[in-house]
Design a protein around this motif. Sequence first.
Motif, PDB file in Angstrom:
ATOM      1  N   VAL A 133     -10.029 -14.672  23.216  1.00  0.00           N
ATOM      2  CA  VAL A 133      -9.929 -15.470  21.998  1.00  0.00           C
ATOM      3  C   VAL A 133      -9.011 -14.760  21.015  1.00  0.00           C
ATOM      4  O   VAL A 133      -9.171 -13.563  20.755  1.00  0.00           O
ATOM      5  CB  VAL A 133     -11.315 -15.683  21.357  1.00  0.00           C
ATOM      6  CG1 VAL A 133     -11.199 -16.516  20.086  1.00  0.00           C
ATOM      7  CG2 VAL A 133     -12.257 -16.347  22.347  1.00  0.00           C
ATOM      8  N   GLN A 134      -8.044 -15.503  20.490  1.00  0.00           N
ATOM      9  CA  GLN A 134      -7.155 -14.983  19.460  1.00  0.00           C
ATOM     10  C   GLN A 134      -7.204 -15.897  18.246  1.00  0.00           C
ATOM     11  O   GLN A 134      -7.052 -17.107  18.371  1.00  0.00           O
ATOM     12  CB  GLN A 134      -5.717 -14.883  19.967  1.00  0.00           C
ATOM     13  CG  GLN A 134      -5.476 -13.763  20.957  1.00  0.00           C
ATOM     14  CD  GLN A 134      -4.008 -13.619  21.313  1.00  0.00           C
ATOM     15  OE1 GLN A 134      -3.231 -14.553  21.125  1.00  0.00           O
ATOM     16  NE2 GLN A 134      -3.625 -12.470  21.819  1.00  0.00           N
ATOM     17  N   CYS A 135      -7.437 -15.314  17.099  1.00  0.00           N
ATOM     18  CA  CYS A 135      -7.430 -16.046  15.838  1.00  0.00           C
ATOM     19  C   CYS A 135      -6.305 -15.466  14.984  1.00  0.00           C
ATOM     20  O   CYS A 135      -6.288 -14.264  14.714  1.00  0.00           O
ATOM     21  CB  CYS A 135      -8.776 -15.893  15.139  1.00  0.00           C
ATOM     22  SG  CYS A 135      -8.851 -16.636  13.496  1.00  0.00           S
ATOM     23  N   SER A 136      -5.351 -16.320  14.584  1.00  0.00           N
ATOM     24  CA  SER A 136      -4.176 -15.847  13.850  1.00  0.00           C
ATOM     25  C   SER A 136      -4.026 -16.580  12.528  1.00  0.00           C
ATOM     26  O   SER A 136      -4.416 -17.744  12.394  1.00  0.00           O
ATOM     27  CB  SER A 136      -2.900 -16.047  14.682  1.00  0.00           C
ATOM     28  OG  SER A 136      -2.974 -15.337  15.898  1.00  0.00           O
ATOM     29  N   ALA A 137      -3.442 -15.899  11.564  1.00  0.00           N
ATOM     30  CA  ALA A 137      -3.133 -16.509  10.273  1.00  0.00           C
ATOM     31  C   ALA A 137      -1.803 -15.951   9.779  1.00  0.00           C
ATOM     32  O   ALA A 137      -1.586 -14.740   9.800  1.00  0.00           O
ATOM     33  CB  ALA A 137      -4.231 -16.231   9.258  1.00  0.00           C
ATOM     34  N   GLU A 161      -1.020  -6.878  13.015  1.00  0.00           N
ATOM     35  CA  GLU A 161      -0.199  -7.630  12.063  1.00  0.00           C
ATOM     36  C   GLU A 161       1.269  -7.380  12.377  1.00  0.00           C
ATOM     37  O   GLU A 161       1.687  -6.233  12.581  1.00  0.00           O
ATOM     38  CB  GLU A 161      -0.513  -7.237  10.622  1.00  0.00           C
ATOM     39  CG  GLU A 161       0.212  -8.087   9.597  1.00  0.00           C
ATOM     40  CD  GLU A 161      -0.357  -7.945   8.192  1.00  0.00           C
ATOM     41  OE1 GLU A 161      -0.038  -8.781   7.331  1.00  0.00           O
ATOM     42  OE2 GLU A 161      -1.127  -6.988   7.965  1.00  0.00           O
ATOM     43  N   ASN A 162       2.046  -8.459  12.432  1.00  0.00           N
ATOM     44  CA  ASN A 162       3.460  -8.364  12.767  1.00  0.00           C
ATOM     45  C   ASN A 162       4.284  -9.201  11.799  1.00  0.00           C
ATOM     46  O   ASN A 162       3.820 -10.221  11.271  1.00  0.00           O
ATOM     47  CB  ASN A 162       3.713  -8.862  14.193  1.00  0.00           C
ATOM     48  CG  ASN A 162       2.964  -8.057  15.229  1.00  0.00           C
ATOM     49  OD1 ASN A 162       3.251  -6.884  15.444  1.00  0.00           O
ATOM     50  ND2 ASN A 162       1.990  -8.682  15.874  1.00  0.00           N
ATOM     51  N   SER A 163       5.516  -8.754  11.603  1.00  0.00           N
ATOM     52  CA  SER A 163       6.439  -9.496  10.753  1.00  0.00           C
ATOM     53  C   SER A 163       7.151 -10.561  11.572  1.00  0.00           C
ATOM     54  O   SER A 163       7.648 -10.295  12.666  1.00  0.00           O
ATOM     55  CB  SER A 163       7.467  -8.540  10.137  1.00  0.00           C
ATOM     56  OG  SER A 163       8.464  -9.268   9.438  1.00  0.00           O
ATOM     57  N   LEU A 164       7.193 -11.787  11.039  1.00  0.00           N
ATOM     58  CA  LEU A 164       7.895 -12.888  11.695  1.00  0.00           C
ATOM     59  C   LEU A 164       9.281 -13.093  11.097  1.00  0.00           C
ATOM     60  O   LEU A 164      10.033 -13.958  11.555  1.00  0.00           O
ATOM     61  CB  LEU A 164       7.081 -14.181  11.570  1.00  0.00           C
ATOM     62  CG  LEU A 164       5.665 -14.152  12.146  1.00  0.00           C
ATOM     63  CD1 LEU A 164       5.005 -15.515  11.980  1.00  0.00           C
ATOM     64  CD2 LEU A 164       5.675 -13.736  13.605  1.00  0.00           C
ATOM     65  N   GLY A 165       9.618 -12.300  10.090  1.00  0.00           N
ATOM     66  CA  GLY A 165      10.899 -12.446   9.422  1.00  0.00           C
ATOM     67  C   GLY A 165      10.816 -13.406   8.249  1.00  0.00           C
ATOM     68  O   GLY A 165       9.918 -14.255   8.164  1.00  0.00           O
ATOM     69  N   GLY A 166      11.740 -13.270   7.331  1.00  0.00           N
ATOM     70  CA  GLY A 166      11.768 -14.155   6.170  1.00  0.00           C
ATOM     71  C   GLY A 166      10.592 -13.970   5.242  1.00  0.00           C
ATOM     72  O   GLY A 166      10.223 -14.896   4.503  1.00  0.00           O
TER      73      GLY A 166
END
Length: 238
Positions: A133-137, A161-166
């Motif tokens: 199970v993965q819960c993301s925000a 936690e990772n950067s998606l850019g912008g």
Amino acid sequence: MGIRTHLLWICYVFWTSEAWDVYLPSSIKALERSCVYIPCSFDYYRNPPTRPSRVVWYHWYPNDVIDQYRGRTRVTTGNKRCSLYISRVTSFNHGEKLYPWVDPENVGRITHRFFDKTVRIEVVEDPEITITVQCSADHTCYRNSPTLSLNIPPKDQHQTENSLGGGVYRVTKTTDFTIMKQDETIECTVQHHGGKRARRTETSIPLRVKAKHLMNHCSWQVYHLIGFICVYISKRKL
């Protein structure tokens, strides 16, 4: 036999038995009508066996191998191994306790009490299914990441936690969960900095499956600048 002689004999038996050890699980699950492999190894630093590859498994506690296991077992030996393979597991095997004895014709109970360490077979009718199970925000409040929580037992949960850019960041909580009943409901809750909350629920796939499935359901919620919840469930059959 005097008291001193008796005490010396007890000390000798204890000293001798401590020279050996057997390593095997205390219990193991086995799927009915399938097979089970019980890992086993042993070691010693005194009183070596005459035939270390001679390993006999016993049922607790007769003097010989019971008939119901004949033709269904295979023992892996060599390199101090004593592992047992059992085919065609049946419900009659449930709750049985087994133990190995290395070179029983030459290694007696004074050398090592093999029957003191047993493995209990737990027969299950249906295969266990574990889902990931993965819960993301997603958010843009970098210094104050949202808090994620799941309504399932916190077994080996970890968060990244990772950067998606912008300026957008994604925080993800991942855990494994074993389905114990039909239609388990999994709920993910996210609380953003400032108090805004959102919740997403998913119902797990039924227990009886024939193939692997993937579900990827995402919903958008707007908090501050951006808020994104994604519940991801993958299934693997054990």
